[in-house]
Design a protein around this motif. Sequence first.
Motif, PDB file in Angstrom:
ATOM      1  N   GLY A 136       0.820  -1.203   0.000  1.00  0.00           N
ATOM      2  CA  GLY A 136       0.000   0.000   0.000  1.00  0.00           C
ATOM      3  C   GLY A 136       0.856   1.256   0.000  1.00  0.00           C
ATOM      4  O   GLY A 136       1.788   1.400  -0.787  1.00  0.00           O
ATOM      5  N   GLU A 137       0.552   2.177   0.908  1.00  0.00           N
ATOM      6  CA  GLU A 137       1.278   3.449   0.983  1.00  0.00           C
ATOM      7  C   GLU A 137       2.564   3.359   1.796  1.00  0.00           C
ATOM      8  O   GLU A 137       3.298   4.337   1.906  1.00  0.00           O
ATOM      9  CB  GLU A 137       0.383   4.517   1.602  1.00  0.00           C
ATOM     10  N   LYS A 138       2.846   2.176   2.352  1.00  0.00           N
ATOM     11  CA  LYS A 138       4.056   2.010   3.152  1.00  0.00           C
ATOM     12  C   LYS A 138       5.293   1.920   2.253  1.00  0.00           C
ATOM     13  O   LYS A 138       5.201   1.583   1.081  1.00  0.00           O
ATOM     14  CB  LYS A 138       3.952   0.767   4.028  1.00  0.00           C
ATOM     15  N   ASP A 139       6.438   2.189   2.839  1.00  0.00           N
ATOM     16  CA  ASP A 139       7.730   2.115   2.135  1.00  0.00           C
ATOM     17  C   ASP A 139       7.774   2.977   0.875  1.00  0.00           C
ATOM     18  O   ASP A 139       8.122   2.487  -0.207  1.00  0.00           O
ATOM     19  CB  ASP A 139       8.075   0.668   1.768  1.00  0.00           C
ATOM     20  N   PRO A 140       7.431   4.256   0.938  1.00  0.00           N
ATOM     21  CA  PRO A 140       7.568   5.118  -0.240  1.00  0.00           C
ATOM     22  C   PRO A 140       9.040   5.260  -0.617  1.00  0.00           C
ATOM     23  O   PRO A 140       9.924   5.106   0.231  1.00  0.00           O
ATOM     24  CB  PRO A 140       6.980   6.452   0.229  1.00  0.00           C
ATOM     25  N   ILE A 141       9.289   5.574  -1.873  1.00  0.00           N
ATOM     26  CA  ILE A 141      10.670   5.783  -2.313  1.00  0.00           C
ATOM     27  C   ILE A 141      10.949   7.254  -2.609  1.00  0.00           C
ATOM     28  O   ILE A 141      12.077   7.617  -2.944  1.00  0.00           O
ATOM     29  CB  ILE A 141      11.006   4.917  -3.542  1.00  0.00           C
ATOM     30  N   SER A 142       9.912   8.088  -2.521  1.00  0.00           N
ATOM     31  CA  SER A 142      10.100   9.521  -2.706  1.00  0.00           C
ATOM     32  C   SER A 142       9.085  10.266  -1.838  1.00  0.00           C
ATOM     33  O   SER A 142       8.262   9.650  -1.154  1.00  0.00           O
ATOM     34  CB  SER A 142       9.958   9.911  -4.177  1.00  0.00           C
ATOM     35  N   ILE A 143       9.152  11.583  -1.870  1.00  0.00           N
ATOM     36  CA  ILE A 143       8.275  12.393  -1.021  1.00  0.00           C
ATOM     37  C   ILE A 143       6.868  12.430  -1.607  1.00  0.00           C
ATOM     38  O   ILE A 143       6.684  12.494  -2.822  1.00  0.00           O
ATOM     39  CB  ILE A 143       8.839  13.812  -0.857  1.00  0.00           C
ATOM     40  N   ASN A 144       5.863  12.400  -0.759  1.00  0.00           N
ATOM     41  CA  ASN A 144       4.473  12.444  -1.197  1.00  0.00           C
ATOM     42  C   ASN A 144       3.926  13.870  -1.280  1.00  0.00           C
ATOM     43  O   ASN A 144       2.734  14.061  -1.541  1.00  0.00           O
ATOM     44  CB  ASN A 144       3.595  11.620  -0.250  1.00  0.00           C
ATOM     45  N   THR A 145       4.766  14.851  -1.067  1.00  0.00           N
ATOM     46  CA  THR A 145       4.318  16.244  -1.078  1.00  0.00           C
ATOM     47  C   THR A 145       4.392  16.884  -2.463  1.00  0.00           C
ATOM     48  O   THR A 145       3.995  18.039  -2.616  1.00  0.00           O
ATOM     49  CB  THR A 145       5.163  17.078  -0.092  1.00  0.00           C
ATOM     50  N   THR A 146       4.901  16.159  -3.458  1.00  0.00           N
ATOM     51  CA  THR A 146       4.940  16.673  -4.834  1.00  0.00           C
ATOM     52  C   THR A 146       4.315  15.649  -5.767  1.00  0.00           C
ATOM     53  O   THR A 146       4.286  14.445  -5.467  1.00  0.00           O
ATOM     54  CB  THR A 146       6.386  16.947  -5.297  1.00  0.00           C
ATOM     55  N   SER A 147       3.830  16.115  -6.918  1.00  0.00           N
ATOM     56  CA  SER A 147       3.218  15.195  -7.882  1.00  0.00           C
ATOM     57  C   SER A 147       4.253  14.211  -8.428  1.00  0.00           C
ATOM     58  O   SER A 147       3.937  13.041  -8.663  1.00  0.00           O
ATOM     59  CB  SER A 147       2.584  15.992  -9.027  1.00  0.00           C
ATOM     60  N   ASP A 148       5.494  14.667  -8.623  1.00  0.00           N
ATOM     61  CA  ASP A 148       6.535  13.767  -9.114  1.00  0.00           C
ATOM     62  C   ASP A 148       6.861  12.695  -8.086  1.00  0.00           C
ATOM     63  O   ASP A 148       7.086  11.532  -8.438  1.00  0.00           O
ATOM     64  CB  ASP A 148       7.803  14.565  -9.443  1.00  0.00           C
ATOM     65  N   GLY A 149       6.900  13.081  -6.814  1.00  0.00           N
ATOM     66  CA  GLY A 149       7.166  12.106  -5.776  1.00  0.00           C
ATOM     67  C   GLY A 149       6.064  11.075  -5.662  1.00  0.00           C
ATOM     68  O   GLY A 149       6.333   9.875  -5.521  1.00  0.00           O
TER      69      GLY A 149
END
Length: 271
Positions: A245-258
């Motif tokens: 799911g949303e765990k273990d992101p590889i980039s920031i969730n505060t930008t559309s690219d992330g």
Amino acid sequence: MKILISVLAFIWFLGWGFWFLYDKGHINLTSSLENQVAVSPINDTISTELEPPPPPSFLKNHPPADSIDAIIDSLMAKRKPGEAIQVISFYKEGEPYTGMNENPGIQRSINLMANAQKRYASRVLQPMGLKLMEGKDTTGISTYYQVVKVNKKSLFRIINDQRVLVFFPFASKNEKTSSKISDPLDSLTNIWKAEKNHLIITGYTDNSADETINYNLGLERAKSIQQRIVDNGFPENKITTLSRGEKDPISINTTSDGRYLNRRVEILVDK
């Protein structure tokens, strides 16, 4: 008083005499002390057995940290519209971290990009943090990173021969696997099939929905990639399909690219 003077004179004479004998070498205090103190034996044997060389690391060709600005400048000079410069830092599972950016790899990349962010727009600089999951050498892993120039909307990324990322442009449960990844995925499937590998396919999302919805969406993404691989002849019983799911992101969730980078499926090849 006469008795006191006599005692002091005797002590002075005794001390002077003792010093005289010691100074002339007639008394050896060192040997006396050594006889009273137990001395542990010293192992003076020098081992001739050489330590084995460290295992090879797939990180060994990464650029040195002090050249990060020069590398970014060089790649930026060749950047085309629609391309971004990514700084990818690897981190170990369980590595302590208390910052605001989900994992120490993302934070490490942000730190490495600090000087470049003063010269370039944030939309062309992307921090990434990847957990080391390939089971290879982890010596000094906290110092290693990659700097690469990529198409911002690339749907397929080969990290190494054990790890592949597939990206999903939209945060939608109706989203289907893009036909643009068919050829590279089919080619890799033929290799995995010939080598009789086991695959671990894990789906991920950004954090724009609640945890349950994101878990289910991640699982649907993983299953869509699994189905494509099975349709190409890979045995289904050699695939493990998971969702984080949303765990273990590889980039920031505060930008559309992330968020785009976080909407992904990771394929790990168990050789």
